[in-house]
Design a protein around this motif. Structure first.
Motif, PDB file in Angstrom:
ATOM      1  N   PRO A   1     -88.654  20.841  26.164  1.00  0.00           N
ATOM      2  CA  PRO A   1     -89.054  22.275  25.484  1.00  0.00           C
ATOM      3  C   PRO A   1     -90.140  22.902  25.847  1.00  0.00           C
ATOM      4  O   PRO A   1     -91.259  22.146  26.035  1.00  0.00           O
ATOM      5  N   GLY A   2     -90.258  23.993  26.202  1.00  0.00           N
ATOM      6  CA  GLY A   2     -91.407  24.672  26.552  1.00  0.00           C
ATOM      7  C   GLY A   2     -91.609  25.016  27.826  1.00  0.00           C
ATOM      8  O   GLY A   2     -92.257  25.790  28.477  1.00  0.00           O
ATOM      9  N   ASP A   3     -90.901  24.189  28.575  1.00  0.00           N
ATOM     10  CA  ASP A   3     -91.003  24.250  30.156  1.00  0.00           C
ATOM     11  C   ASP A   3     -89.920  25.220  30.560  1.00  0.00           C
ATOM     12  O   ASP A   3     -88.907  25.457  29.977  1.00  0.00           O
ATOM     13  N   VAL A   4     -90.130  25.606  31.762  1.00  0.00           N
ATOM     14  CA  VAL A   4     -89.036  26.787  32.596  1.00  0.00           C
ATOM     15  C   VAL A   4     -88.496  26.173  33.829  1.00  0.00           C
ATOM     16  O   VAL A   4     -89.519  25.706  34.582  1.00  0.00           O
ATOM     17  N   LEU A   5     -87.488  26.100  34.088  1.00  0.00           N
ATOM     18  CA  LEU A   5     -86.872  25.899  35.573  1.00  0.00           C
ATOM     19  C   LEU A   5     -86.404  27.044  36.052  1.00  0.00           C
ATOM     20  O   LEU A   5     -85.445  27.448  35.421  1.00  0.00           O
TER      21      LEU A   5
ATOM     22  N   GLY B   1     -84.128  20.377  26.945  1.00  0.00           N
ATOM     23  CA  GLY B   1     -84.395  21.337  26.307  1.00  0.00           C
ATOM     24  C   GLY B   1     -85.425  22.305  26.815  1.00  0.00           C
ATOM     25  O   GLY B   1     -86.038  23.174  26.223  1.00  0.00           O
ATOM     26  N   ALA B   2     -85.312  22.201  27.975  1.00  0.00           N
ATOM     27  CA  ALA B   2     -86.270  23.353  28.841  1.00  0.00           C
ATOM     28  C   ALA B   2     -85.364  24.644  28.966  1.00  0.00           C
ATOM     29  O   ALA B   2     -84.059  24.550  29.175  1.00  0.00           O
ATOM     30  N   ASP B   3     -86.095  25.814  29.252  1.00  0.00           N
ATOM     31  CA  ASP B   3     -85.275  27.138  29.587  1.00  0.00           C
ATOM     32  C   ASP B   3     -85.085  27.152  31.164  1.00  0.00           C
ATOM     33  O   ASP B   3     -86.106  26.669  32.058  1.00  0.00           O
ATOM     34  N   VAL B   4     -83.889  27.516  31.414  1.00  0.00           N
ATOM     35  CA  VAL B   4     -83.401  27.705  32.707  1.00  0.00           C
ATOM     36  C   VAL B   4     -83.387  29.396  33.242  1.00  0.00           C
ATOM     37  O   VAL B   4     -82.712  30.140  32.510  1.00  0.00           O
TER      38      VAL B   4
END
Length: 290
Positions: free
Chosen positions: A183-187, A210-213
């Motif tokens: 969570p809080g990371d972006v791929l 839980g990361a944003d894509v």
């Protein structure tokens, strides 16, 4: 216009309302859509034994703005499934053999123009917002998309401090490099037909953690689209066995510029420091022999 169902679904559900000639067109497309996708309206009419104007009216009755729009919908449906040999056979007639350079570059210009017209600015702004707020940014591209991820990595490293380029030499190594994503990371996942299963699984892993894509891909039919928090859809044309990446590179340039402007002070400071380093160590330029 925006279609809510794929073209084959539209044909099947509209069958009862078609004329006898239109039913011949419909039946041929349903049985041979991989071939019909690359036929002119005239050629499709000849095979279905109807006039070219009947084919054009058929596309309009399905709700498309014309035959080219229906043809494009068919092509998008199958692009991810064509083998390299099928791609050569399907698109060979679209290149002018006497002017290959002009033909290829003209198609590249058309893909950029199509991307400008279809790009959702709200999604683009959302992607920029996600990147600006990310704890850590991961960049992933596999096979022909790997250089796009590398290109983005080169500039993002000059703007952000928290960037990882996920190397894709082996499937297991991808997950090793993404072990701490959450969570809080972006791929930023980049993939175009034929979609790599390795890239799709990596994107699914990031989403499950839980990361944003942010998906950089070609259409809503892409497996990345449904897993993304923000999607940047960009035309990636098929030129024989080659993927035209002119439009994706242009889109990435826009993304780099957008985040660079948001972090203008830090970006300017980073480049000032780099200029001092480059000057001190003679990175650019050359000395003539005396």
């Amino acid at each position: 216009m925006k279609m809510t169902h794929n073209v084959l679904h539209l044909i099947r559900t509209g069958m009862d309302d078609f004329s006898k000639g239109q039913k011949r067109i419909a039946n041929y497309i349903l049985s041979n859509y991989d071939k019909a996708a690359f036929m002119t309206a005239c050629r499709l009419g000849q095979i279905a034994q109807v006039s070219e104007s009947t084919v054009v009216r058929f596309a309009s009755q399905l709700g498309y703005d014309g035959y080219p729009a229906m043809q494009k919908a068919l092509q998008e449906l199958i692009r991810g499934k064509l083998t390299s040999i099928q791609r050569i056979e399907a698109s060979g007639h679209q290149i002018n053999g006497s002017d290959i350079a002009g033909s290829v570059m003209q198609r590249d210009m058309e893909t950029i123009r199509n991307t400008i017209e279809r790009m959702d600015r709200t999604e683009f702004d959302l992607a920029v917002e996600k990147l600006m707020g990310a704890k850590h940014i991961y960049l992933l591209g596999v096979r022909s998309s790997s250089f796009l991820a590398g290109y983005l990595n080169f500039y993002f490293h000059l703007i952000f401090e928290n960037v990882t380029l996920v190397q894709s030499s082996a499937a297991g190594e991808i997950f090793d490099q993404m072990l701490r994503i959450g969570p809080g990371d972006v791929l930023v996942g980049i993939s175009f037909p034929r979609y790599s299963k390795m890239a799709v699984n990596a994107v699914r892993f990031a989403r499950d953690r839980g990361a944003d894509v942010i998906a950089v891909t070609d259409s809503k039919m892409s497996p990345l689209y449904k897993m993304a928090s923000a999607s940047l859809l960009v035309s990636s044309d098929m030129i024989s066995f080659v993927d035209s990446m002119a439009a994706p590179v242009s889109l990435l340039n826009a993304l780099i510029m957008a985040v660079g402007q948001q972090k203008s002070a830090e970006t300017a400071e980073n480049f000032s420091e780099l200029e001092r380093v480059w000057s001190r160590y003679g990175i650019f330029g050359y000395e003539e022999d005396e």
